[in-house]
Design an enzyme around this catalytic site. Structure first.
Site, mmCIF file in Angstrom:
data_model
loop_
_atom_site.group_PDB
_atom_site.id
_atom_site.type_symbol
_atom_site.label_atom_id
_atom_site.label_comp_id
_atom_site.label_asym_id
_atom_site.label_seq_id
_atom_site.Cartn_x
_atom_site.Cartn_y
_atom_site.Cartn_z
ATOM 1 N N HIS A 6 -7.493 -8.780 0.077
ATOM 2 C CA HIS A 6 -6.086 -8.575 -0.280
ATOM 3 C C HIS A 6 -5.922 -8.383 -1.795
ATOM 4 O O HIS A 6 -6.258 -9.281 -2.563
ATOM 5 C CB HIS A 6 -5.308 -9.812 0.191
ATOM 6 C CG HIS A 6 -3.861 -9.799 -0.116
ATOM 7 N ND1 HIS A 6 -3.275 -10.674 -0.995
ATOM 8 C CD2 HIS A 6 -2.862 -9.004 0.337
ATOM 9 C CE1 HIS A 6 -1.979 -10.438 -1.062
ATOM 10 N NE2 HIS A 6 -1.697 -9.430 -0.263
ATOM 11 N N ARG A 7 -5.468 -7.220 -2.211
ATOM 12 C CA ARG A 7 -5.397 -6.823 -3.630
ATOM 13 C C ARG A 7 -6.795 -6.865 -4.255
ATOM 14 O O ARG A 7 -6.942 -7.185 -5.439
ATOM 15 C CB ARG A 7 -4.428 -7.720 -4.414
ATOM 16 C CG ARG A 7 -3.060 -7.906 -3.772
ATOM 17 C CD ARG A 7 -2.143 -8.788 -4.589
ATOM 18 N NE ARG A 7 -0.977 -9.206 -3.811
ATOM 19 C CZ ARG A 7 -0.049 -10.060 -4.219
ATOM 20 N NH1 ARG A 7 -0.114 -10.573 -5.426
ATOM 21 N NH2 ARG A 7 0.965 -10.388 -3.448
ATOM 22 N N GLU A 33 -7.007 -4.127 0.729
ATOM 23 C CA GLU A 33 -5.576 -3.847 0.723
ATOM 24 C C GLU A 33 -5.187 -3.681 -0.735
ATOM 25 O O GLU A 33 -5.718 -4.391 -1.600
ATOM 26 C CB GLU A 33 -4.812 -5.023 1.353
ATOM 27 C CG GLU A 33 -3.324 -4.788 1.540
ATOM 28 C CD GLU A 33 -2.430 -5.282 0.402
ATOM 29 O OE1 GLU A 33 -1.210 -5.100 0.486
ATOM 30 O OE2 GLU A 33 -2.952 -5.846 -0.598
ATOM 31 N N ASP A 35 -1.723 -2.223 -3.517
ATOM 32 C CA ASP A 35 -0.294 -1.893 -3.612
ATOM 33 C C ASP A 35 -0.109 -0.744 -4.600
ATOM 34 O O ASP A 35 -0.710 -0.763 -5.678
ATOM 35 C CB ASP A 35 0.477 -3.109 -4.144
ATOM 36 C CG ASP A 35 0.173 -4.367 -3.348
ATOM 37 O OD1 ASP A 35 0.603 -4.440 -2.197
ATOM 38 O OD2 ASP A 35 -0.519 -5.269 -3.888
ATOM 39 N N HIS A 48 1.043 -4.574 -7.964
ATOM 40 C CA HIS A 48 1.893 -5.178 -6.930
ATOM 41 C C HIS A 48 3.377 -5.170 -7.284
ATOM 42 O O HIS A 48 4.227 -4.840 -6.467
ATOM 43 C CB HIS A 48 1.440 -6.621 -6.663
ATOM 44 C CG HIS A 48 2.259 -7.319 -5.634
ATOM 45 N ND1 HIS A 48 3.426 -8.009 -5.947
ATOM 46 C CD2 HIS A 48 2.120 -7.421 -4.293
ATOM 47 C CE1 HIS A 48 3.945 -8.504 -4.834
ATOM 48 N NE2 HIS A 48 3.177 -8.167 -3.817
ATOM 49 N N GLU A 110 -0.703 0.003 0.570
ATOM 50 C CA GLU A 110 0.680 -0.442 0.801
ATOM 51 C C GLU A 110 1.606 0.268 -0.177
ATOM 52 O O GLU A 110 1.489 0.089 -1.390
ATOM 53 C CB GLU A 110 0.790 -1.970 0.637
ATOM 54 C CG GLU A 110 2.220 -2.401 0.946
ATOM 55 C CD GLU A 110 2.541 -3.853 0.607
ATOM 56 O OE1 GLU A 110 1.635 -4.676 0.397
ATOM 57 O OE2 GLU A 110 3.752 -4.127 0.536
ATOM 58 N N LYS A 112 4.663 0.440 -2.180
ATOM 59 C CA LYS A 112 5.619 -0.585 -2.642
ATOM 60 C C LYS A 112 6.946 0.086 -2.963
ATOM 61 O O LYS A 112 7.382 0.129 -4.122
ATOM 62 C CB LYS A 112 5.058 -1.285 -3.880
ATOM 63 C CG LYS A 112 4.114 -2.423 -3.522
ATOM 64 C CD LYS A 112 4.845 -3.639 -3.000
ATOM 65 C CE LYS A 112 3.903 -4.781 -2.668
ATOM 66 N NZ LYS A 112 4.391 -5.630 -1.578
ATOM 67 N N ASP A 230 -7.471 -13.341 0.103
ATOM 68 C CA ASP A 230 -7.845 -13.248 -1.314
ATOM 69 C C ASP A 230 -9.292 -13.706 -1.524
ATOM 70 O O ASP A 230 -9.847 -13.530 -2.605
ATOM 71 C CB ASP A 230 -6.922 -14.147 -2.156
ATOM 72 C CG ASP A 230 -5.445 -13.787 -2.005
ATOM 73 O OD1 ASP A 230 -5.144 -12.622 -1.687
ATOM 74 O OD2 ASP A 230 -4.581 -14.679 -2.212
#
Ligand code: G3P
Ligand code: MG
Length: 239
Positions: A6-7, A33, A35, A48, A110, A112, A230
């Site tokens: 995640h990120r 993943e 953003d 993000h 993703e 944003k 994470d």
């Protein structure tokens, strides 16, 4: 069940930086993943928040700065001094770095655009993926239903997912017109009766953001498709 960083590996490196994505590509995670937002001059940047305040040494909105300006800020020191010099990457840079390390990695982009309506963000992302020949390994998601609907109108093949939090009423009725391939939800939905029904109907669930072994084991039992974390290293041996 698969693991997405995640990120990037954002528990061990500054989120949404090349350092975090390199770590992800080397970690054994199946995917990442990230953003994206748009700069003033229309570059797709990986960050993000709508502003650079929290994750860089600068302040201001991403939409008000050019790509040349954005890349001058330090996006690593806020996390730890050893990451000084990391900058906000472009989407293109992230795709290149990840595929150089691990060419079949799954990429979850993703969009944003639930706070700011970035003109042509969907078109720009699809154009880049086509250029790189990476459409087949990519999932596009957003909290913005109109945006995800637009992605499907622009491209009938790319994998899409609708993102939401909690357990919204009539989620299936609401997502049907979006023609998504999956739902990205939190653990409360995945473990709810509705979550069960959705999965039984053949709609995969990918769950964010799971950082404890207890939650991981519950979701594994619930048979979700992906856990976003994470700390992929915590769970890789428990898949
Ligand atoms: O895409 C899943 C998850 O990242 C959504 O929440 O705020 O971490 O982007 P957030
Ligand atoms: Mg996200």
């Amino acid at each position: 069940m698969k693991l997405f960083a995640h990120r990037g590996v954002s528990g061990e490196a500054p989120e949404n930086t090349l350092a975090a994505f390199k770590a992800a590509a080397e970690s054994g995670a199946h995917g990442i993943e990230l953003d994206v937002q748009l700069s003033k001059d229309g570059h797709i940047v990986v960050i993000h928040d709508e502003t650079i305040d929290r994750t860089t040494n600068g302040t201001g909105y991403v939409k008000d700065m050019t790509w040349e300006q954005l890349r001058t800020y330090d996006a690593g020191s806020w996390f730890h001094s050893s990451f000084q010099g990391e900058s906000i990457p472009s989407l293109e840079e992230v795709l290149d770095v990840v595929t150089a390390h691990h060419d079949s990695m799954i990429i979850n982009i993703e969009l944003k655009n639930d706070q700011i309506d970035y003109p042509q963000l969907e078109e720009k992302v699809l154009e880049l993926l086509n250029e790189k020949g990476m459409k087949e390994q990519t999932i596009i998601s957003s909290f913005n239903p109109e945006s995800i609907k637009k992605v499907r109108q622009l491209d009938s093949d790319i994998e899409t997912a609708f993102l939401f939090e909690g357990i919204p009423a009539n989620i299936l009725d609401r997502t049907k017109p979006l023609q998504v391939n999956a739902l990205h939800c939190d653990a409360s939905f995945a473990q709810s009766p509705t979550g069960r029904i959705v999965m039984d109907m053949g709609m995969p669930l990918r769950v964010f953001t799971i950082n404890t072994m207890e939650e991981f084991q519950l979701l594994k039992k619930a048979n979700v498709s992906v856990v976003m974390t994470d700390y992929p290293g915590l769970f890789l041996d428990h898949l």
